[in-house]
Design a protein around this motif. Structure first.
Motif, mmCIF file in Angstrom:
data_model
loop_
_atom_site.group_PDB
_atom_site.id
_atom_site.type_symbol
_atom_site.label_atom_id
_atom_site.label_comp_id
_atom_site.label_asym_id
_atom_site.label_seq_id
_atom_site.Cartn_x
_atom_site.Cartn_y
_atom_site.Cartn_z
ATOM 1 N N ASP A 32 -5.524 13.138 -9.101
ATOM 2 C CA ASP A 32 -4.494 12.405 -8.275
ATOM 3 C C ASP A 32 -5.074 11.014 -7.672
ATOM 4 O O ASP A 32 -4.189 10.506 -6.952
ATOM 5 C CB ASP A 32 -3.802 13.339 -7.263
ATOM 6 C CG ASP A 32 -4.760 13.495 -6.180
ATOM 7 O OD1 ASP A 32 -6.173 13.488 -6.323
ATOM 8 O OD2 ASP A 32 -4.301 14.269 -5.158
ATOM 9 N N GLU A 58 3.071 2.495 -4.804
ATOM 10 C CA GLU A 58 2.502 3.552 -3.714
ATOM 11 C C GLU A 58 1.327 3.935 -3.885
ATOM 12 O O GLU A 58 0.622 4.114 -3.026
ATOM 13 C CB GLU A 58 3.623 4.730 -4.024
ATOM 14 C CG GLU A 58 3.851 5.803 -2.930
ATOM 15 C CD GLU A 58 4.750 6.681 -3.039
ATOM 16 O OE1 GLU A 58 5.896 6.417 -3.383
ATOM 17 O OE2 GLU A 58 4.365 7.791 -3.293
ATOM 18 N N ARG A 93 -3.475 7.305 -3.943
ATOM 19 C CA ARG A 93 -3.057 8.357 -4.560
ATOM 20 C C ARG A 93 -1.962 8.280 -5.659
ATOM 21 O O ARG A 93 -0.806 7.738 -5.311
ATOM 22 C CB ARG A 93 -2.668 9.638 -3.669
ATOM 23 C CG ARG A 93 -3.833 9.851 -2.804
ATOM 24 C CD ARG A 93 -4.826 10.932 -3.431
ATOM 25 N NE ARG A 93 -6.067 11.467 -2.715
ATOM 26 C CZ ARG A 93 -7.236 10.722 -2.873
ATOM 27 N NH1 ARG A 93 -7.206 10.011 -4.051
ATOM 28 N NH2 ARG A 93 -8.228 11.118 -2.202
ATOM 29 N N ARG A 139 1.468 10.121 -6.700
ATOM 30 C CA ARG A 139 2.489 11.117 -6.405
ATOM 31 C C ARG A 139 3.323 11.664 -7.539
ATOM 32 O O ARG A 139 3.876 10.709 -8.090
ATOM 33 C CB ARG A 139 3.296 10.550 -5.313
ATOM 34 C CG ARG A 139 4.416 11.548 -4.836
ATOM 35 C CD ARG A 139 5.089 10.982 -3.455
ATOM 36 N NE ARG A 139 5.609 9.837 -3.771
ATOM 37 C CZ ARG A 139 7.015 9.652 -4.088
ATOM 38 N NH1 ARG A 139 7.548 10.869 -4.495
ATOM 39 N NH2 ARG A 139 7.585 8.559 -4.128
#
Lengths: 136, 411
Positions: free
Chosen positions: B290, B402, B408, B410
């Motif tokens: 991730d 993001e 990370r 998501r």
């Protein structure tokens, strides 16, 4: 001896061992250009070297880099001895002509299904003919 | 091939050694494809990054320039493998910058404009209907053929350069009407909502109908896509499918109706793209972890509109990942003037000019910077970069931003 026949291709007669793939090919997308080894993990020739082989693939893939890359591979002894395609795009032909590598396409029967990896084959581009020799 | 007296003279060497090389070369390629004659081109666009050329290619260019080669039509250049302003900072070495400088010097001596852009059609050389071109970089070709109605094949670097030296190309492929009709039908049963969705459409169509001679005909879009969305669609079709042309009914010039796009014949096959298919295009790229090692925006280079959008999304945030945004020199110049580049830099986004990520010696960058998982909203980049030892993760723009900010991915 089986023969494939079709339109005249480019280049001089060449005899070499075939390396057959069911995947399309690009010298940018699929090859580590430093080593000449197929570096795309999902390619069915992953980890194999194309140097000195007659590469047999269904089609050319992707972008324009192959136009330059084959000459660079040739200069370092890493280029294929010949290229046989079911149907090619212009860039692979432009790259092969630039590097002086024999290339043919649109042959009958289909090279991808009628040639096996490891088989010795002779390309006669001017005559539009490919000869399949015994398994080596 | 039929040659005019001018072309006979070129072949005999009367216009110099470089022109003789160029025509000889074009003749061999033209005969392979059964061309009957040459047609004049208005401009040429050559892809010539140092990674593709290698030492052999660079020496070839220098030799041509030494022999006095000169372009007869405008010749623009595709992106380089390095941004000179920060090459060493990002882990490239001087052998890379030296090679690029030699390429630009040789090309400029021959008369090329060192534009180093793959969005020439949005910036320095906008194509128009009916004209013949000798363009390389597949994204430029599919845009010129499809959106403008111009005529070009994929021209690899040596082929585009040869065309610039002779002012012509062999007439085969997409120069001929008979190759420009639709072959397969694609119905959009869902509406793309992000420019990356158009890239996903190109991914699905290209995977399903691979081959240079396929011409997909798309219909069902309720809203007129923006130039940047069409750029993503075209680049993805060219990358996944090796396509050089598409039609979109009601939008592209040779497709006022479905019937016109197919030239009166019908499609050979049909594909319906629904919401599930679109989702699957993204989910086919599976992150190994991730952590986003690097997030890349670009491929093709970003327009001013895209840079403004990114600046708005990043404003006031600080990125945790390495983040690159690639564009051309002329777009960057405007983005600096309008403040977008400054906003991005303040957030930690590196804005690179004259490059495209996959040309940037990506394998070496990965080794030196420990890049493995690459997040991008470009389906074309996600396709190419896996050959360079990356774990590509193609996602919508919002998720990429993001990931850049949080570091990370998501799901």
């Amino acid at each position: 001896m089986t023969e494939l026949n079709g339109a005249p291709g480019f280049g001089d007669e060449v005899l070499a061992v075939a390396l057959v793939s069911g995947d399309a090919f690009s010298a940018r997308y699929d090859l580590d250009h430093v080593t000449g080894v197929v570096s795309r993990e999902s390619h069915d020739l992953y980890g194999r070297t194309i140097a000195g082989k007659i590469l047999v693939v269904p089609s050319a893939k992707g972008g324009t880099a192959t136009g330059w890359r084959l000459l660079d591979l040739t200069s370092r002894g890493l280029a294929p001895a010949g290229l046989l395609l079911r149907k090619t795009n212009p860039v692979l032909v432009q790259g092969a002509v630039f590097a002086g590598i024999p290339i043919m396409h649109e042959l009958n029967p289909d090279p991808v299904t009628s040639i096996r990896s490891g088989q010795s084959i002779r390309m006669r581009p001017r005559e539009g003919r490919v000869e399949l020799l015994e398994l080596s | 091939m039929h040659l005019t007296p001018d072309e006979e003279a070129m072949l005999a060497g009367e216009a110099g050694t470089p022109v003789k090389w160029a025509l000889d070369y074009q003749l061999a390629v033209g005969e392979f494809f059964g061309a009957e004659r040459f047609v004049p081109v208005r401009s040429a666009h050559a892809h010539c990054d140092g990674e593709a050329l290698g030492e052999a290619g660079v020496r070839f260019l220098e030799q041509l320039a030494d022999q006095g080669a000169l372009t007869r039509v405008p010749l623009t250049l595709d992106p380089r493998s390095t941004d000179f302003s920060c090459a060493l900072d990002i882990g490239q070495d001087e052998s890379i910058t030296d090679r690029e400088r030699r390429i630009i010097a040789a090309m400029t001596r021959m008369g090329a404009l060192p534009t180093n852009t793959c969005i020439n059609y949005q910036t320095v050389d906008v194509p128009h209907g009916g004209e013949h071109l000798a363009w390389g970089d597949t994204g430029t070709v599919i845009y010129a053929n499809s959106i403008a109605g111009a005529r070009s094949n994929f021209e690899g670097g040596p082929a585009a350069l040869a065309a610039a030296l002779t002012g012509r190309v062999p007439e085969y492929g997409f120069h001929l009407d008979r190759h420009r009709y639709g072959t397969v039908e694609v119905e959009l049963a869902t509406q793309p909502a992000d420019s990356s969705d158009w890239g996903a459409v190109g991914c699905l169509v290209g995977r399903r109908f691979p081959g240079y001679w396929e011409v997909p005909v798309l219909h069902g879009a309720e809203d007129n896509p923006s130039p940047d969305e069409l750029k993503q669609l075209g680049a993805a079709l060219a990358s996944y499918g090796s396509h050089a042309m598409f039609h979109m009914v009601g939008l592209t010039p040779q497709a006022r109706t479905l019937d016109e796009a197919f030239g009166g014949a019908g499609p050979r096959e049909r594909l319906v793209i629904d919401e599930a298919a679109l989702r699957e295009a993204y989910q086919s790229f599976v992150p190994e972890s991730d952590t986003a090692d690097i997030v890349v925006f670009g491929t093709p280079q970003l327009s001013l509109f895209e840079l403004r959008e990114l600046a708005e999304r990043f404003r006031g945030s600080q990125v945790q990942s390495t983040v690159y945004a690639t564009t051309s020199a002329s777009v960057l110049s405007s983005a600096q003037e309008f403040g977008y580049a400054q906003t991005l830099r303040e957030s930690g986004v590196r804005v690179l000019s004259g490059v495209c990520f996959y040309l940037m010696t990506a394998r070496d960058l990965a080794r030196r910077n420990k890049f493995r998982t690459l997040v991008t909203n470009s389906s074309k980049l996600a396709n190419i970069i896996s050959g360079y030892g990356y774990n590509p993760v193609f996602r919508r723009t919002e998720l990429c931003v993001e990931a850049a900010i949080s570091g990370r991915i998501r799901e």
